[in-house]
Design an enzyme around this catalytic site. Structure first.
Site, PDB file in Angstrom:
ATOM      1  N   HIS A 176       0.831  -1.228   0.000  1.00 50.55           N
ATOM      2  CA  HIS A 176       0.000   0.000   0.000  1.00 50.55           C
ATOM      3  C   HIS A 176       0.860   1.270   0.000  1.00 50.55           C
ATOM      4  CE1 HIS A 176      -3.260  -2.780   1.254  1.00 50.55           C
ATOM      5  NE2 HIS A 176      -2.320  -3.276   2.023  1.00 50.55           N
ATOM      6  N   SER A 221      14.568  21.991 -15.937  1.00 52.60           N
ATOM      7  CA  SER A 221      13.370  22.786 -16.185  1.00 52.60           C
ATOM      8  C   SER A 221      13.812  24.134 -16.734  1.00 52.60           C
ATOM      9  CB  SER A 221      12.609  22.970 -14.869  1.00 52.60           C
ATOM     10  OG  SER A 221      11.791  24.119 -14.943  1.00 52.60           O
ATOM     11  N   LYS A 240      15.582  22.063 -10.638  1.00 48.18           N
ATOM     12  CA  LYS A 240      14.966  20.797 -11.039  1.00 48.18           C
ATOM     13  C   LYS A 240      15.882  19.868 -11.823  1.00 48.18           C
ATOM     14  CE  LYS A 240      10.638  20.467 -11.403  1.00 48.18           C
ATOM     15  NZ  LYS A 240       9.686  19.600 -10.745  1.00 48.18           N
ATOM     16  N   GLU A 245       9.477   8.656 -16.793  1.00 47.14           N
ATOM     17  CA  GLU A 245       8.136   9.232 -17.019  1.00 47.14           C
ATOM     18  C   GLU A 245       7.662   8.932 -18.438  1.00 47.14           C
ATOM     19  OE1 GLU A 245       7.565  13.234 -14.500  1.00 47.14           O
ATOM     20  OE2 GLU A 245       9.364  13.200 -15.703  1.00 47.14           O
TER      21      GLU A 245
END
Ligand code: ARG
Length: 463
Positions: free
Chosen positions: A162, A283, A289, A296
């Protein structure tokens, strides 16, 4: 690509009007099927050899055809082939060019054959080669995984259920879970290859041919494992492509789940891994970043591979026997699935061995989440408590730990004994993370010794 219609389509005999220009482009597949040129030429060469073998072509005719086809292959490879939309597909482009090059003998190549069995043969040959390339890349990724698993056999991290800290595991063990998923993917692909590598050629348009063909001869030439038993089925079904797409969708689903973990783990909240600058991007607005674009994108690309599977299933579902032009729509989803899968496997195989593992952060995270609570319960069971009572006792100890922000291992013996008087000094052996993982010392367990043994077995299985 040219639209010139001076080079005759081979089927205009019964037509009195030329094809509408838009329809010509609409029905063409040469824009995307030309990537199978090597397989198409190999199939034609094998067919010509077979025709000569059974006496339908003379040896001179066979040699002229083979020579012409080999020149065409070179022409295509040099980027000099005059592809024409008017000639519809790869097959008619090559046949027309053959006749341009070697004269009337070129027109004999298509004897006893149809584009229907030709295209089914080309796709199978193409897919067979690509399955092999995919399995090679998959193996490279698995080998990288084994390196990481071996290096990190003793690295302790929290294991999750979980997405909540559950029990400590070793990072090597976690990597071996990924290895097993990929191993099944590899088996699925190899199994699918058996059904891909069956030759439709000889089915002709749908009913077979009246020429005295020798299908076994052609199949041997092309390295097929066998020949399709039924001509109607041979030209019409694309189940082998659907099966491959299903195996691809599952493989992508595995990569996507893995990607999800890599994205989480490389966040500053987890800080378990660093994918390396060469596999991340920045970024344009936020200077701090470093984004995990690669996992992704792999996660995102899973959607299109799943979509292609549905496209192929839907393409097939209402087709009566035998060949229908619908089947021309099999190529783009299949090719995109192959390209996507190969790209994802390549980038993962390059990235995984380069990933830096933050052992301290993993250890600290495992220490924080009461991950040895089950070990304490098991300890109490060994000392004679029924498991349900042990569960209750540990639950109370955890509550005390939560209230005072301490892990079980940070409590004193006196304090632990307040929860159960069977607890003695040896409890600290099981409350440590090292003790917890080492205790799971059986095949399939997380103990470092077992991870090393699993890696050794895996290396054998990869041979
Ligand atoms: N381009 C076609 C395909 O991809 C080749 C077979 C065409 N056959 C036909 N009878 N129109 O399926």
């Amino acid at each position: 690509m040219s639209n010139e219609t001076t080079r005759e389509k081979p089927w205009t005999g019964r037509f009195t009007e030329p094809t509408d220009a838009f329809v010509e482009a609409f029905t063409a597949s040469v824009q995307f099927d030309q990537r199978m040129y090597r397989q198409d030429i190999a199939g034609s060469i094998a067919h010509a050899r077979m025709l000569a073998h059974v006496g339908v072509l003379t040896e001179q005719e066979r040699d002229a055809i083979i020579g012409g086809l080999e020149e065409i292959r070179t022409e295509i490879e040099r980027g000099e082939f005059p592809w024409s939309i008017a000639l519809e597909d790869l097959h008619m482009n090559i046949e027309a060019r053959l006749t341009e090059r070697i004269g009337v003998t070129g027109k004999k190549l298509h004897t006893g054959r149809s584009r229907n069995d030709q295209v089914a043969t080309d796709i199978r040959l193409y897919l067979r080669d690509e399955v092999d390339a995919i399995c090679t890349e998959l193996r490279r990724l698995q080998q990288g995984l084994l390196e990481v698993a071996e290096r990190e056999a003793e690295t302790i991290m929290p294991g999750f259920t979980h997405l909540q800290t559950a029990q400590p595991v070793t990072f090597g063990h976690h990597m071996m879970a990924w290895f097993e998923m990929l191993q099944r993917d590899d088996q699925r692909l190899r199994d699918c290859r058996k059904r891909v590598n069956i030759m439709p050629l000889g089915a002709a348009a749908l009913a077979g041919t009246s020429y005295p063909i020798d299908r076994e001869f052609t199949a041997r030439e092309l390295g097929f494992d066998g020949i399709a038993e039924n001509s109607l089925d041979a030209v019409s079904d694309r189940d082998f492509a659907i099966e491959f797409s299903a195996a691809a969708a599952l493989l992508m689903t595995h990569l996507s789940r893995w990607s999800e973990e890599l994205v989480l783990w490389s966040s500053s909240q987890f800080d378990f891994i660093d994918l390396g600058d060469s596999f991340c991007t920045g970024s344009s607005i936020m200077p701090q970043k470093k984004n995990p674009d690669v996992p992704e994108l792999v996660r995102g690309k899973t959607g299109r591979v799943n979509g292609h599977l549905i496209a192929l299933l839907t393409l097939m579902k209402a087709q009566p026997l035998a060949y229908n032009k619908d089947n021309q729509e099999d190529k783009e989803p299949l090719f995109d699935t192959i390209d996507t899968l190969k790209g994802c496997l390549k980038v993962y195989a390059d990235m995984i061995p380069n990933m830096r593992v933050n052992r301290d952060a993993m250890y600290e995270a495992a220490r924080r989440g009461f991950s040895t609570a089950t070990d304490l319960a098991d300890y109490l069971v060994c000392k004679g408590l029924p498991f349900r009572d042990a569960h209750e006792v540990v639950g109370k100890a955890v509550r005390a730990g939560v209230e005072s922000s301490r892990d079980l291992s940070e409590m004193g013996l006196d304090e632990l004994q307040q929860f159960s008087n069977v607890i003695t000094e040896d409890v600290f052996d099981v409350l440590t993370l090292e003790g917890s993982v080492s205790a799971r010392n059986h095949t399939g367990g997380t103990a470092p010794e077992q991870v090393r043994a699993a890696v050794a077995r895996a290396r054998e299985r990869l041979i």
